[in-house]
Design a protein around this motif. Structure first.
Motif, PDB file in Angstrom:
ATOM      1  N   SER A 327       0.850  -1.182   0.000  1.00 47.18           N
ATOM      2  CA  SER A 327       0.000   0.000   0.000  1.00 47.18           C
ATOM      3  C   SER A 327       0.891   1.239   0.000  1.00 47.18           C
ATOM      4  CB  SER A 327      -0.905   0.020   1.223  1.00 47.18           C
ATOM      5  OG  SER A 327      -1.874  -0.983   1.137  1.00 47.18           O
ATOM      6  N   GLU A 328       0.247   2.359  -0.274  1.00 49.71           N
ATOM      7  CA  GLU A 328       1.008   3.587  -0.428  1.00 49.71           C
ATOM      8  C   GLU A 328       0.466   4.636   0.532  1.00 49.71           C
ATOM      9  OE1 GLU A 328       1.683   6.819  -4.066  1.00 49.71           O
ATOM     10  OE2 GLU A 328       0.178   5.241  -4.174  1.00 49.71           O
ATOM     11  N   LEU A 329       1.360   5.260   1.263  1.00 52.84           N
ATOM     12  CA  LEU A 329       0.951   6.319   2.187  1.00 52.84           C
ATOM     13  C   LEU A 329       1.020   7.661   1.464  1.00 52.84           C
ATOM     14  CD1 LEU A 329       0.272   7.257   5.086  1.00 52.84           C
ATOM     15  CD2 LEU A 329       2.715   7.341   5.529  1.00 52.84           C
ATOM     16  N   VAL A 330      -0.122   8.314   1.368  1.00 51.93           N
ATOM     17  CA  VAL A 330      -0.158   9.612   0.689  1.00 51.93           C
ATOM     18  C   VAL A 330      -0.464  10.686   1.718  1.00 51.93           C
ATOM     19  CG1 VAL A 330      -1.173  10.945  -1.178  1.00 51.93           C
ATOM     20  CG2 VAL A 330      -1.027   8.458  -1.367  1.00 51.93           C
ATOM     21  N   VAL A 331       0.520  11.499   1.994  1.00 53.20           N
ATOM     22  CA  VAL A 331       0.359  12.516   3.041  1.00 53.20           C
ATOM     23  C   VAL A 331      -0.356  13.733   2.485  1.00 53.20           C
ATOM     24  CG1 VAL A 331       1.560  14.016   4.654  1.00 53.20           C
ATOM     25  CG2 VAL A 331       2.447  11.730   4.186  1.00 53.20           C
ATOM     26  N   ARG A 332      -1.394  14.149   3.197  1.00 50.58           N
ATOM     27  CA  ARG A 332      -2.123  15.339   2.775  1.00 50.58           C
ATOM     28  C   ARG A 332      -2.431  16.216   3.990  1.00 50.58           C
ATOM     29  NH1 ARG A 332      -4.955  11.487  -0.380  1.00 50.58           N
ATOM     30  NH2 ARG A 332      -4.245  11.418  -2.553  1.00 50.58           N
ATOM     31  N   ALA A 333      -3.385  17.078   3.834  1.00 53.72           N
ATOM     32  CA  ALA A 333      -3.582  18.111   4.857  1.00 53.72           C
ATOM     33  C   ALA A 333      -4.168  17.603   6.175  1.00 53.72           C
ATOM     34  CB  ALA A 333      -4.494  19.222   4.301  1.00 53.72           C
ATOM     35  N   SER A 334      -4.881  16.503   6.149  1.00 57.15           N
ATOM     36  CA  SER A 334      -5.571  16.067   7.368  1.00 57.15           C
ATOM     37  C   SER A 334      -4.607  15.618   8.451  1.00 57.15           C
ATOM     38  CB  SER A 334      -6.558  14.949   7.048  1.00 57.15           C
ATOM     39  OG  SER A 334      -5.881  13.782   6.670  1.00 57.15           O
ATOM     40  N   THR A 335      -3.339  15.438   8.083  1.00 61.35           N
ATOM     41  CA  THR A 335      -2.343  15.159   9.119  1.00 61.35           C
ATOM     42  C   THR A 335      -1.310  16.284   9.140  1.00 61.35           C
ATOM     43  OG1 THR A 335      -1.089  13.811   7.531  1.00 61.35           O
ATOM     44  CG2 THR A 335      -2.574  12.658   9.026  1.00 61.35           C
TER      45      THR A 335
END
Lengths: 337, 337
Positions: A327-335
């Motif tokens: 799987s791929e971790l996609v960092v966005r604004a919610s963290t």
DNA sequence: TTTATTCACGGAAACGATTCCGACAGGAGT
DNA sequence: ACTCCTGTCGGAATCGTTTCCGTGAATAAA
């Protein structure tokens, strides 16, 4: 229903039924000239073999069954997409059954499938499934089965999953990195191996960060988005110290968003959220959602490929091979971006 | 595959095959005592009739085919949900086929379905479909067919749609009300009746507001989210006067969002957006998306119900009845609130 | 010329369930 | 006592294909 059959073709050509059948199947014991004659007439009349007669005679249906909890879900939709594509390429048909996350439905469906209707089964088990007795019949019948994503560990057959433990660990680690200390793990299917692996990743990440595990932060979601939203809302009201949420499935991430809105918690300032999700538009959410994206389409394709390999070989039982995709971790604004 | 068959049951009970068959089918000419004996043994041995033998003899498959453009789409997912539920209740199985919006795939699938494999068909035609010749065969074979959402007007059979003209009118009217004057209509399937109806609603709303129609504002989307995003981005760059977008399908609304972001247009301040969508989390988007929500689940249920009514009656051709359900306009932030 | 082999095809038996057409009891009606 | 049902069941045909086995002719091998 198809209007023309072999007998009619045979009469029209003054040949026997068996010869016509063999000519259409390109048998070596039919001369090229008659093959041509038969095939042209067949094409002209739009002859199509009756699938049920054919299935009855050769004991195979050219059909696979797909059993999933629900279809109104991006992960399973994408998986079906992959499955259907591979099936089509191999000349197979796809029967779809929905369990609606209910164990009883799953049992009924499996039982109905164990009568030769399908040559193989692709299944992602329901969230309620604890017992694996209903899968034993499939094994008895040597009906090739591939579990995908939500596997049933008690039965040893082929399975294809993602790196759930790692993903759980990474998700939690990511939240810890962003400063969270009171992280809720919001989960479904807690007694499925997939749920346990993700939870174990969560637990180990906490342990490695020297943070004590608080059982009250382990929340088991139920059915229905409203219920889950209410659940999260209630939890957030009771415990103001919560500063992170790790949602094990997409719908729970959404419920977490709603829960935060209802309790006027700001994301990501007050609470940071990460969730498993295949939402195409995760980046368009307010705020955009940090996701762990499973390769859903690839999972469907892989699962189907494994199944068809077994089917075209010997339609025997599948070995207990298990494959794991990343799987791929996609960092966005919610963290916090 | 199912291990026990009628002959084995008959031998074990010292009865004839025909008697056993009749006993299991609860025939009137079998005594209550033998019925009981047969049925108990059948239950004990887990007997299940071979579906293909059964289908071959009675000329019906207890299976329906669902043909849709794609499944990774909230509308079709929900529709399948409704269809599968009704099918299950009636003891039918559901074969799913995806056209991927390609006309050729649709033709191939329809042709493969015209051989008795299914008792009926539920279909939403592909965006490319112009010709209806491939449906003629279904009519010849008296294969009951129900079109849903994306109907093919050239064939007269049952269909179930939503109020597409009204919805198009209302959507456009809503944008006009909010002050838009240069409204893009972003559409797929422009030569399908559904596309034309929605467009006609758009045109009439403009006319009623005394706004001249500008053909450059009629944009035909293609396949692939990236393509559509680029298309919208390009249009926004070329024409700075655009202040509203009416997207005919969900994916185009998303592409519009992305196009606005790429060109730094603010929603709803610079451009207001409304789109057909069944996205559950439309309210969580940034900004929340004003939608026209179709009753997707109900459409699936209704379409399936109509089909099964025809199937259990006389499996004859369906009359040219068309039913129309109402869509719902949900105003959110993307049109100013 | 005889025997063997190959070629090209036909007949018929499957596959497993349903159903048409009987058949053989036993009781009723006359 | 004879016919006529009625209730229960068995045999066999049937659905449309596939495939096992066999057959006649032609060609090759002896």
């Amino acid at each position: 229903m198809s209007t023309t059959n072999l007998k009619q073709l045979a009469q029209a050509l003054d040949l026997s039924v068996s010869t016509v059948s063999r000519a259409l199947n390109d048998s070596y014991e039919i001369s090229a000239s008659t093959k041509l004659k038969v095939q042209t007439l067949a094409a002209q009349l739009g002859y199509q073999p009756n699938p049920y007669a054919s299935s009855l005679r050769r004991q195979q249906s050219k059909t696979v069954g797909v059993v999933i909890p629900e279809v109104a879900n991006n992960f399973f939709s994408l998986a079906i997409n992959g499955i259907e594509e591979v099936a089509r390429q191999n000349g197979y048909h796809v029967l779809v059954y929905l369990t609606h996350e209910e164990f009883e439905q799953e049992q009924v469906i499996i039982r109905h499938l164990a009568n030769g209707r399908v040559d193989g089964i692709l299944i992602s088990v329901s969230g309620e499934t604890r017992d694996a007795a209903h899968f034993a019949k499939l094994r008895e019948l040597k009906l090739p089965t591939v579990f995908f994503d939500r596997v049933c560990e008690q039965t040893d057959t082929a399975s294809i999953t993602t790196d759930d433990y790692d993903s759980g660990y990474r998700a939690t680690h990511h939240l810890l990195e962003r400063g969270c200390r009171r992280i809720v793990h919001f989960t479904l299917a807690q007694h499925l191996s997939i749920g346990q692996k993700r939870m174990q990743g969560y637990l180990d990440a906490l342990r490695d960060a020297d943070i004590a595990f608080d059982p009250t932060l382990l929340v088991h979601g139920g059915s229905g988005p409203d219920y889950n939203t209410a659940l999260m809302q209630q939890l957030l009201e009771q415990d103001s110290s919560i500063d992170g949420i790790f949602a094990a499935v997409e719908s729970l991430a959404i419920a977490s968003y709603r829960g935060c809105r209802a309790t006027v918690r700001r994301i990501p300032d007050d609470v940071k959220i990460i969730g498993f999700s295949n939402l195409e538009m995760a980046d368009l959410l307010d705020p955009s959602l940090t996701t762990i994206r499973q390769p859903a389409y690839a999972i469907g394709r892989e699962a189907a490929t494994i199944l068809f390999q077994a089917l075209i070989r010997n339609r025997s039982i599948l070995t207990s091979q298990s494959q794991e995709l990343k799987s791929e971790l996609v960092v966005r604004a919610s963290t916090g971006g």
